[in-house]
Design a protein around this motif. Structure first.
Motif, PDB file in Angstrom:
ATOM      1  N   ILE A   1     -15.552 -42.246 -47.787  1.00 49.06           N
ATOM      2  CA  ILE A   1     -14.465 -41.737 -46.941  1.00 49.06           C
ATOM      3  C   ILE A   1     -13.482 -40.937 -47.783  1.00 49.06           C
ATOM      4  O   ILE A   1     -12.980 -39.888 -47.352  1.00 49.06           O
ATOM      5  N   ALA A   2     -13.209 -41.417 -48.992  1.00 53.21           N
ATOM      6  CA  ALA A   2     -12.305 -40.679 -49.877  1.00 53.21           C
ATOM      7  C   ALA A   2     -12.814 -39.257 -50.096  1.00 53.21           C
ATOM      8  O   ALA A   2     -12.038 -38.288 -50.026  1.00 53.21           O
ATOM      9  N   ARG A   3     -14.093 -39.124 -50.335  1.00 54.71           N
ATOM     10  CA  ARG A   3     -14.651 -37.782 -50.578  1.00 54.71           C
ATOM     11  C   ARG A   3     -14.536 -36.906 -49.328  1.00 54.71           C
ATOM     12  O   ARG A   3     -14.321 -35.691 -49.424  1.00 54.71           O
ATOM     13  N   GLU A   4     -14.685 -37.521 -48.155  1.00 56.22           N
ATOM     14  CA  GLU A   4     -14.494 -36.765 -46.913  1.00 56.22           C
ATOM     15  C   GLU A   4     -13.036 -36.303 -46.787  1.00 56.22           C
ATOM     16  O   GLU A   4     -12.764 -35.184 -46.343  1.00 56.22           O
ATOM     17  N   MET A   5     -12.104 -37.176 -47.182  1.00 55.68           N
ATOM     18  CA  MET A   5     -10.691 -36.799 -47.129  1.00 55.68           C
ATOM     19  C   MET A   5     -10.399 -35.678 -48.127  1.00 55.68           C
ATOM     20  O   MET A   5      -9.589 -34.788 -47.863  1.00 55.68           O
ATOM     21  N   GLY A   6     -11.074 -35.737 -49.266  1.00 52.49           N
ATOM     22  CA  GLY A   6     -10.909 -34.677 -50.253  1.00 52.49           C
ATOM     23  C   GLY A   6     -11.330 -33.328 -49.704  1.00 52.49           C
ATOM     24  O   GLY A   6     -10.671 -32.305 -49.935  1.00 52.49           O
TER      25      GLY A   6
ATOM     26  N   LEU B   1     -11.190 -32.453 -46.649  1.00 51.96           N
ATOM     27  CA  LEU B   1     -10.221 -32.050 -45.627  1.00 51.96           C
ATOM     28  C   LEU B   1      -8.864 -31.704 -46.229  1.00 51.96           C
ATOM     29  O   LEU B   1      -7.999 -31.146 -45.544  1.00 51.96           O
ATOM     30  N   GLY B   2      -8.657 -32.075 -47.483  1.00 54.23           N
ATOM     31  CA  GLY B   2      -7.410 -31.740 -48.156  1.00 54.23           C
ATOM     32  C   GLY B   2      -6.196 -32.481 -47.637  1.00 54.23           C
ATOM     33  O   GLY B   2      -5.094 -31.937 -47.608  1.00 54.23           O
ATOM     34  N   VAL B   3      -6.375 -33.743 -47.236  1.00 54.66           N
ATOM     35  CA  VAL B   3      -5.258 -34.505 -46.679  1.00 54.66           C
ATOM     36  C   VAL B   3      -4.743 -35.528 -47.694  1.00 54.66           C
ATOM     37  O   VAL B   3      -5.456 -35.954 -48.606  1.00 54.66           O
ATOM     38  N   THR B   4      -3.494 -35.913 -47.503  1.00 56.83           N
ATOM     39  CA  THR B   4      -2.897 -37.026 -48.250  1.00 56.83           C
ATOM     40  C   THR B   4      -3.079 -38.285 -47.420  1.00 56.83           C
ATOM     41  O   THR B   4      -2.831 -38.282 -46.212  1.00 56.83           O
ATOM     42  N   TRP B   5      -3.506 -39.365 -48.065  1.00 53.22           N
ATOM     43  CA  TRP B   5      -3.787 -40.576 -47.303  1.00 53.22           C
ATOM     44  C   TRP B   5      -3.456 -41.823 -48.116  1.00 53.22           C
ATOM     45  O   TRP B   5      -3.306 -41.778 -49.336  1.00 53.22           O
ATOM     46  N   SER B   6      -3.331 -42.937 -47.401  1.00 53.36           N
ATOM     47  CA  SER B   6      -3.047 -44.235 -48.005  1.00 53.36           C
ATOM     48  C   SER B   6      -3.853 -45.294 -47.264  1.00 53.36           C
ATOM     49  O   SER B   6      -4.417 -45.029 -46.200  1.00 53.36           O
ATOM     50  N   CYS B   7      -3.898 -46.503 -47.815  1.00 52.95           N
ATOM     51  CA  CYS B   7      -4.672 -47.563 -47.168  1.00 52.95           C
ATOM     52  C   CYS B   7      -4.245 -48.922 -47.697  1.00 52.95           C
ATOM     53  O   CYS B   7      -3.519 -49.033 -48.691  1.00 52.95           O
ATOM     54  N   ASN B   8      -4.713 -49.971 -47.019  1.00 52.69           N
ATOM     55  CA  ASN B   8      -4.536 -51.344 -47.483  1.00 52.69           C
ATOM     56  C   ASN B   8      -5.649 -51.682 -48.470  1.00 52.69           C
ATOM     57  O   ASN B   8      -6.816 -51.348 -48.232  1.00 52.69           O
ATOM     58  N   ALA B   9      -5.289 -52.351 -49.552  1.00 55.68           N
ATOM     59  CA  ALA B   9      -6.284 -52.695 -50.568  1.00 55.68           C
ATOM     60  C   ALA B   9      -6.000 -54.069 -51.140  1.00 55.68           C
ATOM     61  O   ALA B   9      -4.858 -54.536 -51.150  1.00 55.68           O
ATOM     62  N   LYS B  10      -7.053 -54.710 -51.616  1.00 55.76           N
ATOM     63  CA  LYS B  10      -6.900 -55.949 -52.364  1.00 55.76           C
ATOM     64  C   LYS B  10      -6.693 -55.589 -53.832  1.00 55.76           C
ATOM     65  O   LYS B  10      -7.175 -54.548 -54.300  1.00 55.76           O
ATOM     66  N   ALA B  11      -5.992 -56.437 -54.558  1.00 52.16           N
ATOM     67  CA  ALA B  11      -5.625 -56.115 -55.940  1.00 52.16           C
ATOM     68  C   ALA B  11      -6.771 -56.381 -56.913  1.00 52.16           C
ATOM     69  O   ALA B  11      -6.581 -56.968 -57.984  1.00 52.16           O
TER      70      ALA B  11
ATOM     71  N   MET C   1     -10.829 -42.347 -55.401  1.00 55.21           N
ATOM     72  CA  MET C   1      -9.881 -42.272 -54.290  1.00 55.21           C
ATOM     73  C   MET C   1      -8.703 -41.366 -54.636  1.00 55.21           C
ATOM     74  O   MET C   1      -8.296 -40.521 -53.834  1.00 55.21           O
ATOM     75  N   LYS C   2      -8.164 -41.526 -55.833  1.00 52.44           N
ATOM     76  CA  LYS C   2      -7.026 -40.706 -56.253  1.00 52.44           C
ATOM     77  C   LYS C   2      -7.400 -39.227 -56.313  1.00 52.44           C
ATOM     78  O   LYS C   2      -6.631 -38.354 -55.875  1.00 52.44           O
ATOM     79  N   GLU C   3      -8.569 -38.937 -56.834  1.00 58.30           N
ATOM     80  CA  GLU C   3      -9.004 -37.541 -56.968  1.00 58.30           C
ATOM     81  C   GLU C   3      -9.250 -36.875 -55.616  1.00 58.30           C
ATOM     82  O   GLU C   3      -9.367 -35.655 -55.539  1.00 58.30           O
ATOM     83  N   ASN C   4      -9.310 -37.688 -54.564  1.00 59.31           N
ATOM     84  CA  ASN C   4      -9.582 -37.151 -53.228  1.00 59.31           C
ATOM     85  C   ASN C   4      -8.431 -37.398 -52.251  1.00 59.31           C
ATOM     86  O   ASN C   4      -8.651 -37.569 -51.056  1.00 59.31           O
ATOM     87  N   GLY C   5      -7.211 -37.401 -52.784  1.00 62.91           N
ATOM     88  CA  GLY C   5      -6.040 -37.377 -51.914  1.00 62.91           C
ATOM     89  C   GLY C   5      -5.304 -38.678 -51.710  1.00 62.91           C
ATOM     90  O   GLY C   5      -4.273 -38.701 -51.022  1.00 62.91           O
TER      91      GLY C   5
END
Length: 474
Positions: free
Chosen positions: A267-272, A274-284, A294-298
């Motif tokens: 999904i991160a690569r798909e967001m990359g 599309l050129g969008v900024t995004w965030s999500c919930n994650a476990k540590a 993920m960072k490299e793709n927005g």
């Protein structure tokens, strides 16, 4: 097709009861999640309307006018707001005696019969996952034939139909973005740590973790992570970009978006693309390699539930996380430039004055960009609620989990730690974390670099200190 209204009812001033909320209460600063759990069935019912009253600052008058031309109202409710929501339901019934009223949400999912007994104007409640349940009712299917509901027949008897099977093909659900476009003003929705305006959607439901306090996986979503395909998610974000070019950030509000690492990367690569900024919930515990993709793709920010800095408390709540792993994860995020909004809970089983200080020290050490401190909230249907009830930790007078102003209260107490001590530790936590020279300098630097951020932080500062004032009055 029944003329259907989906309603998040008016409630306390500033009360965020939206179905996407982790807990329902008045926030430290003005915050509203998108009503995604209502928008999803609304997308399945042609000609329906969604009213999210709290962020729209809508009172009852326009709602009562609207329901005069409706056949069906679906109200989202929660433990804190249930009594108020029943009063709203009665007002709707008085305005249109022929209307059918159903309630959805975790509260009625785990206490269906009790909710029906307490809610005289309610005709049915939907248990667990309710999207296609509501679709069938709106299509006119007799209540006796609809799976997944508890309802009241003509004789006043409360009947529980068989459970509805969970949705396996998540791509079968239509885009909630269509409903956002049709019925909502996205500028009404604020989250302090997200850019504005933002949009949140789900890319999957359920969470593999077994945290004893977490509401949605234990009541509605389940513990299997059922997901949409990366292509389906990308198609909705592409549509959302078209509908809302002003959006600054997309939030994937799955309980734990990183439960499936290969899919998260896809999904991160798909967001990359599309050129969008995004965030999500994650476990540590997300590995460096995935964080990097993920960072490299927005990816801009991760919402991370640390909960506590004490390892025994993490064991007690079945967090499935080690403090040292969380520290390494956070260090990697800082290294990659990923911002973190950390969430913490005080008053969990095993909490002491010493563990509260340990968690405050932990938060200062890992230093997330922003944080939120909540009081342990034993929602009905969770393992924490069962544990608290069995051990006598729960104050029965605090069963609604909020005060008369919608502010969260401390419902749990222990022989060695009182309600008051737990409640007061929230303010201490905030003050010790934010009132540090380095953190103040960081916030000021952020404000200097962005006039928009300066305006926003000043507003949030006023709201935060008002929140503290309200807590003192509680």
């Amino acid at each position: 097709m029944m003329r259907t209204l989906f309603l998040q009812p008016p409630s306390f001033d500033g009360f965020d009861g939206g179905a996407g909320s982790r807990y329902q209460a008045k926030r430290e600063i003005k915050s509203f999640w998108f009503p995604t759990w209502l928008a999803q069935p609304a997308a399945l019912v042609p000609g329906s309307r969604l009213i999210d009253a709290p962020p729209a600052k809508m009172g009852m008058d326009p709602i009562l006018e609207d329901v005069k031309n409706r056949d069906l109202v679906i109200m989202h409710t929660s433990t804190p707001s249930f009594a108020s929501d029943v009063r709203v339901a009665q007002m709707i019934k008085d305005a249109n005696p022929k209307i059918m009223i159903g309630m959805v949400g975790a509260k009625v999912a785990v206490q269906p019969e009790e909710s029906m007994k307490q809610g005289g104007p309610i005709d049915f409640v939907a248990r667990n996952e309710f999207d296609f349940t509501i679709k069938e009712i709106a299509e006119g299917k007799p209540l006796a034939e609809v799976d997944g509901i508890t309802w009241r027949n003509a004789e006043g008897e409360i009947i529980a139909n068989k459970d509805r099977a969970m949705i396996e093909d998540m791509d079968s659900l239509p885009f909630v973005t269509e409903v956002y476009k049709r019925d909502l003003n996205i500028n009404d929705y604020f989250i302090g740590y997200l850019k504005h305006p933002y949009i949140s959607i789900y890319t999957g439901r359920g969470c593999k973790s077994r945290c004893t306090f977490c509401l949605w996986p234990q009541t509605v979503g389940g513990h299997r992570y059922r997901t949409r395909s990366p292509e389906h998610v990308a198609a909705e974000i592409r549509l959302a970009k078209q509908y809302f070019p002003e959006v600054q950030e997309f939030m994937f509000d799955d309980d734990t978006f990183t439960d499936d690492l290969p899919r998260a990367e896809a999904i991160a690569r798909e967001m990359g693309k599309l050129g969008v900024t995004w965030s999500c919930n994650a476990k540590a515990n997300v590995p460096y390699e995935t964080l990097k993709v993920m960072k490299e793709n927005g990816l801009r920010l991760l919402l991370v539930g640390y909960e506590s800095g004490n390892q025994q408390i993490l064991h007690n709540i079945k967090k499935g996380m080690r403090v040292e792993v969380a520290k390494e994860f956070t260090k990697n995020c800082h290294k990659l430039g990923i911002k973190i909004h950390g969430t913490f809970i005080v008053g969990l089983p095993g909490e002491t004055k010493e563990t509260i200080q340990e968690t405050i020290a932990f938060a200062k050490e890992i230093n997330p960009h922003t944080l939120q401190v909540s009081l342990a909230a034993p929602y009905p249907g969770t393992a924490l609620h069962k544990q608290a009830t069995e051990n006598g930790w729960l104050n029965v007078d605090a069963a609604e989990l909020i005060d008369e102003n919608g502010v969260q209260i401390a419902p749990l107490h222990y022989p060695h730690l009182s309600h008051t001590e737990i409640f007061e530790s929230v303010e201490e936590f905030y003050r010790k974390f934010y009132f540090r020279g380095s953190k103040i300098a960081s916030i000021l630097n952020e404000m200097i670099r962005s006039p928009q951020m300066m305006k926003r932080r000043l507003r949030e500062g006023v709201e935060f200190f008002q929140f503290l004032k309200d807590r003192h009055a509680a």
